[in-house]
Design a protein around this motif. Structure first.
Motif, PDB file in Angstrom:
ATOM      1  N   UNK A  26      -0.474   8.725  -9.878  1.00 30.63           N
ATOM      2  CA  UNK A  26       0.069   8.425  -8.543  1.00 30.63           C
ATOM      3  C   UNK A  26      -1.046   8.158  -7.543  1.00 30.63           C
ATOM      4  N   UNK A  27      -2.143   8.915  -7.629  1.00 29.17           N
ATOM      5  CA  UNK A  27      -3.274   8.701  -6.715  1.00 29.17           C
ATOM      6  C   UNK A  27      -3.918   7.340  -6.971  1.00 29.17           C
ATOM      7  N   UNK A  28      -4.069   6.973  -8.241  1.00 28.14           N
ATOM      8  CA  UNK A  28      -4.654   5.674  -8.576  1.00 28.14           C
ATOM      9  C   UNK A  28      -3.785   4.526  -8.089  1.00 28.14           C
ATOM     10  N   UNK A  29      -2.479   4.636  -8.277  1.00 31.54           N
ATOM     11  CA  UNK A  29      -1.566   3.585  -7.817  1.00 31.54           C
ATOM     12  C   UNK A  29      -1.640   3.459  -6.302  1.00 31.54           C
ATOM     13  N   UNK A  30      -1.653   4.582  -5.593  1.00 29.12           N
ATOM     14  CA  UNK A  30      -1.746   4.548  -4.127  1.00 29.12           C
ATOM     15  C   UNK A  30      -3.057   3.887  -3.693  1.00 29.12           C
ATOM     16  N   UNK A  31      -4.166   4.268  -4.317  1.00 31.47           N
ATOM     17  CA  UNK A  31      -5.466   3.689  -3.970  1.00 31.47           C
ATOM     18  C   UNK A  31      -5.481   2.189  -4.246  1.00 31.47           C
ATOM     19  N   UNK A  32      -4.960   1.769  -5.394  1.00 33.87           N
ATOM     20  CA  UNK A  32      -4.923   0.352  -5.739  1.00 33.87           C
ATOM     21  C   UNK A  32      -4.077  -0.419  -4.737  1.00 33.87           C
ATOM     22  N   UNK A  33      -2.863   0.071  -4.459  1.00 37.04           N
ATOM     23  CA  UNK A  33      -1.977  -0.637  -3.532  1.00 37.04           C
ATOM     24  C   UNK A  33      -2.557  -0.705  -2.126  1.00 37.04           C
ATOM     25  N   UNK A  34      -3.156   0.379  -1.650  1.00 37.88           N
ATOM     26  CA  UNK A  34      -3.716   0.352  -0.299  1.00 37.88           C
ATOM     27  C   UNK A  34      -4.945  -0.554  -0.226  1.00 37.88           C
ATOM     28  N   UNK A  35      -5.726  -0.608  -1.299  1.00 35.45           N
ATOM     29  CA  UNK A  35      -6.887  -1.502  -1.332  1.00 35.45           C
ATOM     30  C   UNK A  35      -6.440  -2.958  -1.333  1.00 35.45           C
TER      31      UNK A  35
END
Length: 102
Positions: A26-35
């Motif tokens: 979930x943290x990786x998906x959030x970081x990817x989407x926000x980037x």
């Protein structure tokens, strides 16, 4: 964002690749989407007349347009790697074809 948008380059790449433990999915998906969202905002704000301007991300001499293309291609490569490994791990087609056959 630093090469085209002028933000400071704050990444510490050696630490990113030697990370122990890592983030949750979930943290990786959030970081990817926000980037990706931030990158889209930066690219959308670039006026056409800047596309030939020379910039120096990571010590390279490229035009703004070249920098954008290089980053887009780099992200595509990583997404392809993620898809390949996911397909191998799950042993199934991920049904990512667009548009979907009717």
């Amino acid at each position: 964002m630093h090469g085209v948008g002028g933000a400071p380059d704050v990444r510490v790449r050696d630490e990113e690749f030697s990370a122990d433990g890592g983030m949750s999915g979930a943290e990786l998906i959030f970081l990817f989407e926000s980037t990706i969202d931030e990158a889209k905002r930066v690219i959308a704000a670039v006026p056409a007349e800047r596309m030939t301007e020379r910039v120096h991300p990571q010590g390279r001499d490229v035009s703004v347009l070249e920098a954008i293309y290089q980053v887009v291609g780099h992200v595509q490569q990583h997404v392809g790697q993620i898809i390949l490994v996911t397909k191998q791990m799950l042993g199934t087609d991920l049904d990512l074809t667009m548009p979907r056959p009717r």
